[in-house]
Motif scaffolding. Structure first.
Motif, PDB file in Angstrom:
ATOM      1  N   GLY A  72      -3.905   3.559  -5.833  1.00 59.00           N
ATOM      2  CA  GLY A  72      -4.868   3.664  -4.735  1.00 59.00           C
ATOM      3  C   GLY A  72      -6.121   4.336  -5.232  1.00 59.00           C
ATOM      4  O   GLY A  72      -6.134   4.930  -6.308  1.00 59.00           O
ATOM      5  N   GLU A  74       0.830  -1.209   0.000  1.00 58.98           N
ATOM      6  CA  GLU A  74       0.000   0.000   0.000  1.00 58.98           C
ATOM      7  C   GLU A  74       0.864   1.259   0.000  1.00 58.98           C
ATOM      8  O   GLU A  74       0.595   2.206  -0.722  1.00 58.98           O
ATOM      9  N   ALA A  95      -5.898   2.894   3.088  1.00 59.25           N
ATOM     10  CA  ALA A  95      -4.649   2.320   3.580  1.00 59.25           C
ATOM     11  C   ALA A  95      -4.122   3.052   4.817  1.00 59.25           C
ATOM     12  O   ALA A  95      -3.879   2.430   5.858  1.00 59.25           O
ATOM     13  N   ASN A 151       1.395   4.101  -2.902  1.00 61.80           N
ATOM     14  CA  ASN A 151       1.177   5.537  -2.660  1.00 61.80           C
ATOM     15  C   ASN A 151       2.351   6.350  -3.178  1.00 61.80           C
ATOM     16  O   ASN A 151       2.173   7.413  -3.770  1.00 61.80           O
ATOM     17  N   LYS A 211      -7.457  10.665  -5.469  1.00 64.50           N
ATOM     18  CA  LYS A 211      -7.254   9.922  -6.712  1.00 64.50           C
ATOM     19  C   LYS A 211      -8.499   9.462  -7.452  1.00 64.50           C
ATOM     20  O   LYS A 211      -8.390   8.936  -8.552  1.00 64.50           O
TER      21      LYS A 211
HETATM   22 MG    MG Z   1      -3.076   4.123  -1.147  1.00 63.83          MG
END
Ligand code: MG
Ligand code: ADP
Length: 601
Positions: free
Chosen positions: A92, A29, A97, A33, A79
């Motif tokens: 993501g 995760e 997360a 990112n 996002k």
């Molecule tokens: Mg993420």
């Protein structure tokens, strides 16, 4: 029973239960990112396999003070395009997360935005958000996760040993690094660098090759074939391993959809189907395949960690993979992997020990003229073919001298002798070739039977004495229910009493095979394969089993003419570099390498 609303911390811990299974999933995760933040280098540190500390530093665009505070809240993301949930441009999009990790560990985020002077830092301790304070950091973000799962002791108990957890992170980061050759990655522990992948240069393809080499080694580059194909807007690219370059598990199959590492059943099924012909059932190919597909054709939001995906038309994807991979293997022809000859060479390395007599060698090489013993042996090699009673697939059509002339520069060379009644040794223009006669012949019989089956049907031979084979009930039932298909493959089977079958005809190519054993092996095949794979797949296994029974065994003497015929037929048969079980049928040693062994170079 009273219904109540769960607290945000509990909600986050439940989410963490799905998304963060172990240190490797937190790494995934956080690295995603960093990639989403356009980082060009990402450094990961693990202490105690990630249980004590996971630290990830990137040089991406960073976060402002306000962004930092928002980022750790649930369902906050920069996002997602809410008007089209399938339009996914980042890794993501769920905004889960950071709050999830923050709820089960002590999470510290430190970040400095591109255009700002100051960095900011914020800690979330078991879900408790602290104060945002000024900090110092170069541009980018550092995320530190301490004491993962301290707040969920049940999950903590499920963690495996430090080494195992560490290995999961290596695997995960390897996959991410494959997909992003433009980013430099490192992974280190308290005292060791586990992975180092420098940024790559050049075209997309050059970068990919360079990255794969740095992650999987030169061996991978030497033993794979490139795949590049497209069908109905879906494109497939990457590298697939030669069948002889195989593994005991499917863990070296690296599959990506739109650059996302996945473990998807459709894709794994397709690669399995592509290699069905070439590998034993317990062996797995090594491959790296990238599928690029328009975002509206695939749903990546069917699995919390996005490891599985759903294709709108999985048939197209399946067909694309099996077709392209088979094709690539086809063009590789009878190439067997270099690892094999390398391994052979290594084991040939002369062991010169000080105790070896250096003055008077025990055996002296006197003259090129054959000694009487050698002459006698060479006479034996040319013994008439009375020893060799297998049916025709080794054709002895051309005259020996014609074979000799043609073979002088043929890829597999001129047969010189047979050793241990198992190996054929041939001389090529630039080296020697050693052929495993059983493995090679098995492949030839198989290819011949497959061709016959597709063209005129498999010729049968009538057994003078029908064979009765007793079988356990489940196998018996299977064989009887496949009677029709078996008959197409040249095998005529009928029920005989309560617990046996009677065999009246077998494929002519099999000659005097051991029918009892053949039927039992076929029964096993049907039992094992008629459940999992499609009928065609199960029947291919039956065909393989037949070929194995019909081929010249190790231990059978061959004369030079027969050996040469076998070599020539191998050259003209597709896939003859490996037997039906993925073992090589021959190894080639180059003269240069042999000379090195003797210190001539
Ligand atoms: Mg993420
Ligand atoms: P998601 O990635 O699904 O958006 P996360 O909880 O992983 O959710 O992250 C929340 C937000 O925090 C991201 O949308 C992004 O804006 C920001 N963020 C997280 N990590 C970084 C990073 N390394 N660099 C810059 N921004 C980041």
């Amino acid at each position: 029973m009273r219904i109540k609303t769960l607290s945000p911390v509990t909600i986050n811990r439940i989410a963490a239960g799905e998304v963060i299974e172990r240190p490797a999933s937190a790494v995934k995760e956080l690295v995603e990112n960093a990639i989403d933040a356009q980082a060009t280098r990402i450094d990961v540190i693990l202490h105690q396999g990630g249980r004590n500390l996971i630290s990830i530093t990137d040089d991406g665009y960073g976060m402002s003070k306000e962004e930092l505070e928002l980022a750790v809240e649930r369902h906050t993301t920069s996002k997602l395009n809410e008007t089209n949930l399938l339009d996914i441009q980042h890794f993501g999009f769920r905004g889960e997360a950071l709050p999830s990790i923050g709820s089960v560990s002590r999470l510290t985020l430190t970040s400095r935005r591109k255009d700002e002077e100051l960095a900011w830092s914020l800690t979330v301790d078991g879900g408790e958000k602290g104060k945002t304070i000024p900090a110092s950091l170069a541009q980018g973000t550092r995320i530190e996760v301490r004491d993962l799962f301290f707040a969920t002791p049940a999950r903590l108990k499920f963690l495996k040993s430090e080494r195992v957890e560490q290995q999961h992170t290596v695997e995960m980061l390897t996959r991410l690094a494959m997909a992003h050759p433009e980013v430099a990655f490192t992974l280190s522990t308290e005292n060791r660098v586990l992975l180092k992948a420098p940024a790559t240069q050049g075209t997309k393809e050059e970068r990919r090759v360079e990255r794969l080499k740095s992650l999987l080694g030169q061996e991978f580059a030497d033993n794979t074939v490139m795949v590049d194909s497209e069908r109905e807007g879906v494109s497939l690219s990457g590298y697939v391993g030669l069948p002889t370059f195989n593994r005991g598990t499917a863990s070296a199959q690296y599959l990506f959809v739109n650059n996302r590492p996945v473990r998807d059943k459709v894709l794994l099924g397709a690669t399995k189907a592509a290699y069905l012909d070439f590998l034993a059932r317990d062996r797995h190919p090594i491959l790296v395949l990238f599928i690029d597909i328009p975002f509206e054709e695939v749903d990546v939001n069917v699995h919390p960690t996005k490891a599985e995906v759903r294709f709108r038309s999985s048939g197209t994807v399946h067909g694309l993979i099996t077709g392209a991979v088979k094709n690539a293997l086809q063009t590789a022809g009878h190439r067997a992997s270099t690892t094999i000859s390398q391994a052979a060479l290594n084991s040939f390395t002369p062991h010169i020990t000080p105790t070896m007599p250096s003055v008077q060698p025990k055996f002296t090489y006197t003259s090129p003229a054959p000694s009487s013993e050698a002459r006698e042996r060479s006479h034996q090699y040319q013994a008439p073919s009375q020893y060799y009673t297998a049916p025709s697939p080794i054709p002895a059509t051309s005259s020996p001298s014609a074979t000799t002339y043609e073979a002088a520069d043929a890829p597999l060379g001129l047969a010189r002798c047979q050793l241990h009644t198992t190996y054929i040794v041939a001389e090529t223009t630039d080296g020697i070739v050693i052929v495993d006669q059983h493995a090679a012949h098995e492949r030839l019989v198989y290819e011949q039977m497959k061709q016959d089956q597709q063209q005129n049907g498999i010729a049968k031979q009538h057994l003078l004495l029908p064979e009765i084979v007793e079988l356990p009930a489940p196998i018996l039932d299977k064989i009887i229910s496949y009677r029709k298909q078996l008959s197409h493959l040249g095998l005529t089977v009928e029920a005989f009493g309560e617990n046996a079958v009677i065999i009246r005809e077998t494929p002519a190519l099999l000659g005097a095979a051991n029918v009892q054993q053949l039927i039992k092996d076929i029964g096993d095949d049907l039992l094992e394969f008629s459940e999992g794979v499609a009928l065609a797949g199960a029947l291919e296994h039956v065909l393989e089993t037949m070929a194995c029974h019909g081929s010249v065994r190790a231990g059978r003497k061959l004369n030079i003419e027969e050996m040469n015929a076998l070599l020539r037929e191998m050259e003209s048969t597709p896939h003859s570099g490996q037997c039906n079980h993925g073992r090589p049928t021959y190894v080639a040693l180059k003269r240069d390498d042999i000379e090195k062994l003797f210190g001539r170079r």
